[in-house]
Write a protein that holds these residues in place. Structure first.
Motif, PDB file in Angstrom:
ATOM      1  N   ASN A  16      -1.302   2.840   5.506  1.00 22.25           N
ATOM      2  CA  ASN A  16       0.305   2.797   4.710  1.00 22.25           C
ATOM      3  C   ASN A  16       0.222   3.904   3.593  1.00 22.25           C
ATOM      4  OD1 ASN A  16       2.362   0.892   5.801  1.00 22.25           O
ATOM      5  ND2 ASN A  16       0.399  -0.211   5.988  1.00 22.25           N
ATOM      6  N   TYR A  17      -1.077   4.245   3.687  1.00 15.29           N
ATOM      7  CA  TYR A  17      -1.280   5.471   2.376  1.00 15.29           C
ATOM      8  C   TYR A  17      -0.739   6.839   2.830  1.00 15.29           C
ATOM      9  CZ  TYR A  17      -4.253   2.775  -0.932  1.00 15.29           C
ATOM     10  OH  TYR A  17      -4.791   1.616  -1.871  1.00 15.29           O
ATOM     11  N   TYR A  18      -0.892   6.910   3.999  1.00 20.29           N
ATOM     12  CA  TYR A  18      -0.516   8.229   4.759  1.00 20.29           C
ATOM     13  C   TYR A  18       0.598   9.118   4.129  1.00 20.29           C
ATOM     14  CZ  TYR A  18      -1.619  11.412   8.733  1.00 20.29           C
ATOM     15  OH  TYR A  18      -1.927  12.530   9.355  1.00 20.29           O
ATOM     16  N   PRO A  19       1.879   8.721   4.172  1.00 16.94           N
ATOM     17  CA  PRO A  19       3.030   9.473   3.656  1.00 16.94           C
ATOM     18  C   PRO A  19       2.735  10.143   2.307  1.00 16.94           C
ATOM     19  CG  PRO A  19       3.682   7.405   4.557  1.00 16.94           C
ATOM     20  CD  PRO A  19       2.373   7.355   4.370  1.00 16.94           C
ATOM     21  N   ALA A  20       2.142   9.295   1.115  1.00 14.63           N
ATOM     22  CA  ALA A  20       1.924   9.692  -0.121  1.00 14.63           C
ATOM     23  C   ALA A  20       0.760  10.816   0.001  1.00 14.63           C
ATOM     24  CB  ALA A  20       1.345   8.545  -0.994  1.00 14.63           C
ATOM     25  N   ILE A  21      -0.295  10.819   0.920  1.00 18.10           N
ATOM     26  CA  ILE A  21      -1.430  11.582   1.061  1.00 18.10           C
ATOM     27  C   ILE A  21      -0.923  12.724   1.376  1.00 18.10           C
ATOM     28  CG2 ILE A  21      -3.785  12.259   2.363  1.00 18.10           C
ATOM     29  CD1 ILE A  21      -4.175   8.975   1.820  1.00 18.10           C
ATOM     30  N   CYS A  22       0.111  12.772   2.467  1.00 19.54           N
ATOM     31  CA  CYS A  22       0.770  14.104   2.881  1.00 19.54           C
ATOM     32  C   CYS A  22       1.475  14.795   2.071  1.00 19.54           C
ATOM     33  CB  CYS A  22       1.554  13.760   4.171  1.00 19.54           C
ATOM     34  SG  CYS A  22       0.873  13.171   5.452  1.00 19.54           S
ATOM     35  N   GLU A  23       2.039  14.017   1.172  1.00 19.28           N
ATOM     36  CA  GLU A  23       3.024  14.569   0.056  1.00 19.28           C
ATOM     37  C   GLU A  23       1.818  15.424  -0.847  1.00 19.28           C
ATOM     38  OE1 GLU A  23       6.140  15.893  -2.387  1.00 19.28           O
ATOM     39  OE2 GLU A  23       6.182  15.330  -0.183  1.00 19.28           O
ATOM     40  N   ALA A  24       0.812  14.665  -1.320  1.00 23.81           N
ATOM     41  CA  ALA A  24      -0.115  14.925  -2.297  1.00 23.81           C
ATOM     42  C   ALA A  24      -0.663  16.463  -1.929  1.00 23.81           C
ATOM     43  CB  ALA A  24      -1.175  14.081  -2.760  1.00 23.81           C
ATOM     44  N   GLU A  25      -1.141  16.338  -0.648  1.00 22.76           N
ATOM     45  CA  GLU A  25      -1.562  17.403  -0.154  1.00 22.76           C
ATOM     46  C   GLU A  25      -0.808  18.691  -0.047  1.00 22.76           C
ATOM     47  OE1 GLU A  25      -2.441  20.510   3.086  1.00 22.76           O
ATOM     48  OE2 GLU A  25      -0.875  18.763   3.383  1.00 22.76           O
ATOM     49  N   ALA A  26       0.474  18.523   0.068  1.00 23.93           N
ATOM     50  CA  ALA A  26       1.459  19.658   0.297  1.00 23.93           C
ATOM     51  C   ALA A  26       1.756  20.174  -1.271  1.00 23.93           C
ATOM     52  CB  ALA A  26       2.719  19.160   0.938  1.00 23.93           C
ATOM     53  N   VAL A  27       1.550  19.371  -2.181  1.00 28.23           N
ATOM     54  CA  VAL A  27       2.073  19.945  -3.507  1.00 28.23           C
ATOM     55  C   VAL A  27       0.875  19.886  -4.311  1.00 28.23           C
ATOM     56  CG1 VAL A  27       4.265  19.264  -3.549  1.00 28.23           C
ATOM     57  CG2 VAL A  27       2.783  17.456  -4.215  1.00 28.23           C
ATOM     58  N   GLU A  56       0.824  -1.268  -0.102  1.00 27.75           N
ATOM     59  CA  GLU A  56       0.088   0.013   0.131  1.00 27.75           C
ATOM     60  C   GLU A  56       0.712   1.269   0.008  1.00 27.75           C
ATOM     61  OE1 GLU A  56      -2.757  -3.265   1.170  1.00 27.75           O
ATOM     62  OE2 GLU A  56      -0.804  -2.507   2.016  1.00 27.75           O
ATOM     63  N   ARG A  57       1.940   1.098   0.688  1.00 28.11           N
ATOM     64  CA  ARG A  57       2.800   2.608   0.883  1.00 28.11           C
ATOM     65  C   ARG A  57       3.383   2.896  -0.597  1.00 28.11           C
ATOM     66  NH1 ARG A  57       8.352   3.988   4.158  1.00 28.11           N
ATOM     67  NH2 ARG A  57       9.106   2.552   2.595  1.00 28.11           N
ATOM     68  N   SER A  58       3.942   1.855  -1.176  1.00 22.41           N
ATOM     69  CA  SER A  58       4.532   1.843  -2.804  1.00 22.41           C
ATOM     70  C   SER A  58       3.272   2.184  -3.855  1.00 22.41           C
ATOM     71  CB  SER A  58       4.828   0.523  -2.871  1.00 22.41           C
ATOM     72  OG  SER A  58       5.567   0.626  -4.394  1.00 22.41           O
ATOM     73  N   ALA A  59       2.174   1.837  -3.535  1.00 22.41           N
ATOM     74  CA  ALA A  59       1.130   1.953  -4.487  1.00 22.41           C
ATOM     75  C   ALA A  59       0.476   3.213  -4.229  1.00 22.41           C
ATOM     76  CB  ALA A  59      -0.053   1.187  -4.189  1.00 22.41           C
ATOM     77  N   LEU A  92      -7.205   2.392  -3.927  1.00 21.76           N
ATOM     78  CA  LEU A  92      -8.192   1.540  -3.410  1.00 21.76           C
ATOM     79  C   LEU A  92      -7.367   0.445  -2.303  1.00 21.76           C
ATOM     80  CD1 LEU A  92     -10.936   0.086  -2.607  1.00 21.76           C
ATOM     81  CD2 LEU A  92     -10.384  -1.363  -4.631  1.00 21.76           C
ATOM     82  N   CYS A  93      -7.814   0.131  -1.112  1.00 21.19           N
ATOM     83  CA  CYS A  93      -7.279  -0.602  -0.302  1.00 21.19           C
ATOM     84  C   CYS A  93      -8.259  -1.345   0.564  1.00 21.19           C
ATOM     85  CB  CYS A  93      -6.069  -0.057   0.410  1.00 21.19           C
ATOM     86  SG  CYS A  93      -6.432   1.047   1.889  1.00 21.19           S
ATOM     87  N   THR A  94      -7.817  -2.341   1.315  1.00 20.55           N
ATOM     88  CA  THR A  94      -8.743  -2.966   2.229  1.00 20.55           C
ATOM     89  C   THR A  94      -8.880  -2.216   3.638  1.00 20.55           C
ATOM     90  OG1 THR A  94      -9.298  -4.919   3.301  1.00 20.55           O
ATOM     91  CG2 THR A  94      -7.126  -4.550   3.154  1.00 20.55           C
ATOM     92  N   SER A  95      -9.239  -2.657   4.612  1.00 13.69           N
ATOM     93  CA  SER A  95      -9.463  -2.090   5.811  1.00 13.69           C
ATOM     94  C   SER A  95      -8.166  -2.162   6.757  1.00 13.69           C
ATOM     95  CB  SER A  95     -10.731  -2.605   6.736  1.00 13.69           C
ATOM     96  OG  SER A  95     -10.581  -3.741   6.958  1.00 13.69           O
ATOM     97  N   GLY A  96      -8.200  -1.360   7.979  1.00 12.43           N
ATOM     98  CA  GLY A  96      -7.092  -1.591   8.954  1.00 12.43           C
ATOM     99  C   GLY A  96      -5.739  -0.829   8.440  1.00 12.43           C
ATOM    100  N   THR A  97      -4.525  -1.590   8.739  1.00 12.42           N
ATOM    101  CA  THR A  97      -3.449  -0.560   8.727  1.00 12.42           C
ATOM    102  C   THR A  97      -3.206  -0.487   7.118  1.00 12.42           C
ATOM    103  OG1 THR A  97      -2.150  -2.800   9.073  1.00 12.42           O
ATOM    104  CG2 THR A  97      -2.318  -1.319  10.828  1.00 12.42           C
ATOM    105  N   ALA A  98      -3.911  -1.278   6.309  1.00 15.35           N
ATOM    106  CA  ALA A  98      -3.637  -1.011   4.872  1.00 15.35           C
ATOM    107  C   ALA A  98      -3.678   0.464   4.458  1.00 15.35           C
ATOM    108  CB  ALA A  98      -4.425  -1.972   4.032  1.00 15.35           C
ATOM    109  N   ALA A  99      -4.958   1.094   5.090  1.00 15.53           N
ATOM    110  CA  ALA A  99      -5.135   2.259   5.070  1.00 15.53           C
ATOM    111  C   ALA A  99      -4.165   3.338   5.424  1.00 15.53           C
ATOM    112  CB  ALA A  99      -6.689   2.677   5.401  1.00 15.53           C
TER     113      ALA A  99
END
Length: 569
Positions: free
Chosen positions: A85-96, A55-58, A76-83
């Motif tokens: 793992n998206y956090y770092p890329a989401i932070c980058e997307a929000e910043a730029v 998920e982080r790579s995705a 798209l990912c499943t529930s739990g910690t999978a979601a």
């Protein structure tokens, strides 16, 4: 009607909403709870789907795709910690300001907070780093609920793609059974058209800014620009007679246009310029450039300086908090607006900036003429060698700084990318995979060993999708950037384990694991030959350049000393 049929209708309406608002591709990380969404997305003929099990790579893979064309990418990912793992890329997307459409599957309400497996609180999971969070209802398929499902996803895509752009999060609570009914067809009859606001500079704005643009000024650019935007700014700088300062991500040095006075050695020259170089007006676009010396020089300017800040996002991200005029418009719109106006150029102002840039350029060029082959030399060769229509992602820390300090203008128009929103070293291999997937151009990644280690899973994407990316690996066995920072004064027993962090990894074995070619470049001739071969026949490969953490520091100190001596004459 069965729960399976109801769920399928509801999710098909949601997917129709995504497509109607402009989403055309999805990156899926398979899992159990997300099964119905994954299958329906994957089977949809109107969507191009990619699969990445990490998920982080995705998430960084999707980020890289969106960097190329600005179009929204579904995740798209499943529930739990999978979601999570998206956090770092989401932070980058929000910043730029990049639009990602994050879909997370979740347990239904009755399985939350009761100890059910793979259940965690996913509402507001990403906090303020998403523009919008939608908690969908448990699936229903009455006509009003199908309209609801369509509308929520369509409006979320619109929210992600309007200024300021950014990620959105849609959470889907789903009950078992999780296999959809493939016999069901979409019941949605809705259409969706979003009319973006039309923006142009008003005449009142023109009259207010025109007197400021007739003074002595400088242009400072820190935004990630397209080649077309960079060309617009170079031509505008030439027309107005102001020097322009920017880092590699602005593409001002690599857009193929040499108009105006571009200060490519800003990191070297700005600490030494005197009051004669103080502008009356500073025109800024986006964030500040990567080099801290630009920030320090701008902070030294007197309070009488007028600041014009062009910010297409409207977020007022003025780190210096000195903007006198805040202009909310697109960069190319602003630059093109002044084509019909005449500006009287102060040639003395232009000449002195050209002189200081010439000295800085000569110092770097002469110093590298007989410099032994090392990480710094390889970066300079790479910067001057990349062909027109190529693209390169610069990793954070040393990679982007070497490219900035030791580069120069080139007539080859190639695109430079980076993840400079929150400056993380995670996800860079996955990001370049996304860039290569969408652009279909010769692609390069300049990265250090620590950053490559952080995202070796991204190498699987390059292998899986047969992406011919050349990775130039600057291997100084750890965190070389800290040798430039104050931590370098620490005793070895403190510095080495906490900041030097040697990895002692054999990257030839990593290349073999992911079926990439590998070469250790031991001299200039080997490195130049391998880069030339990569241009002729792109392939998935790692070109490793080894060095020490201290050598680039000594080189940079020598350049600074030589410039100081030459400038004082």
């Amino acid at each position: 009607m069965s729960n399976q049929e109801v769920m399928t209708d509801y999710l098909l309406a949601a997917i129709e909403g995504l497509k109607a608002a402009g989403a055309k591709r999805a990156v899926i990380s398979p899992g159990s709870r997300s099964t119905p969404l994954a299958l329906l997305l994957h089977r949809d003929p109107d969507l191009e789907c990619f699969v990445d099990v990490d998920e982080r790579s995705a998430a960084f893979f999707a980020l890289g795709m969106t960097k190329v064309d600005g179009a929204p990418t579904i995740l798209l990912c499943t529930s739990g910690t999978a979601a999570a793992n998206y956090y770092p890329a989401i932070c980058e997307a929000e910043a730029v300001n990049l639009p990602l459409i994050v879909l997370t599957a979740d347990r239904p309400p009755e399985l939350r907070g009761v100890g059910a497996p793979q259940a965690m609180d996913q509402q507001q999971l990403y906090g303020s780093h998403v523009k919008k969070m939608i908690e969908m209802t448990v699936p229903e398929n009455q006509p009003n609920m199908l309209r609801y499902s369509f509308w929520q996803t369509a409006s979320s895509v619109t929210e992600a793609t309007k200024q300021p752009k950014g990620p959105v999060h849609i959470n889907f609570p789903l009950r078992e059974p999780l296999l959809p009914d493939f016999a069901r067809q979409s019941q949605s009859q809705q259409s969706f058209v979003y009319m973006a606001p039309i923006k142009q500079l008003a005449e009142a704005t023109t009259q207010s800014l025109l007197p400021q643009l007739q003074k002595k000024g400088v242009i400072v650019v820190g935004e990630s620009l397209t080649i077309a935007q960079a060309k617009h700014l170079r031509l505008f700088a030439a027309k107005i007679g102001w020097p322009i300062i920017g880092d590699p991500l602005t593409n001002l040095a690599t857009c193929g246009v040499e108009a105006g006075t571009f200060i490519s050695q800003a990191d070297l020259v700005l600490p030494k310029v005197d009051d004669a170089f103080q502008p009356e007006v500073v025109l800024r676009f986006g964030r500040l450039p990567v080099t801290k010396n630009v920030l320090l020089w701008l902070n030294r300017l007197p309070e009488t300086t007028t600041w014009l800040f062009v910010d297409p996002s409207g977020q007022r991200q003025d780190q210096l908090q000195r903007a006198t005029y805040l202009i909310e418009t697109e960069i190319d719109t602003f630059a093109a607006h002044w084509q019909g106006h005449h500006f009287k150029i102060d040639q003395g102002w232009v000449t002195q900036w050209q002189k200081v840039q010439k000295i800085g350029h000569q110092i770097v060029a002469e110093h590298f003429a007989d410099h032994p082959f090392d990480e710094s030399q390889s970066v300079r060769i790479l910067q001057q060698t990349l062909p027109t229509d190529a693209q390169i992602l610069l990793a954070n820390s040393n990679a982007i700084r070497f490219f900035d300090r030791f580069g120069s203008e080139t007539t080859n128009a190639y695109r430079v990318y980076g993840n400079r929103g929150v400056n993380g070293i995670d996800g860079l291999v996955s990001t370049v995979a996304g860039i290569a997937m969408i652009s279909k151009k010769p692609t390069y990644l300049l990265i250090g060993d620590l950053a490559l280690y952080h995202d070796m899973n991204g190498l699987q994407l390059l292998r899986q999708y047969h992406l011919p990316v050349t990775i130039i690996l600057l291997n100084n066995n750890g965190g070389g950037i800290f040798s430039f920072l104050s931590q370098n004064s620490l005793a070895p027993e403190d510095f080495e384990p906490l900041f030097g962090t040697p990895l002692h990894l054999d990257f030839q074995k990593a290349a073999a694991l992911y079926e990439a070619d590998w070469l250790l470049a031991e001299n200039i001739e080997m490195f130049q030959a391998q880069i030339a071969a990569s241009i002729e026949q792109p392939k998935f490969q790692i070109i490793e350049v080894r060095g020490t953490q201290k050598d680039p520091v000594f080189l940079w100190e020598e350049c600074q000393q030589l410039f100081a001596e030459e400038w004082s004459k």
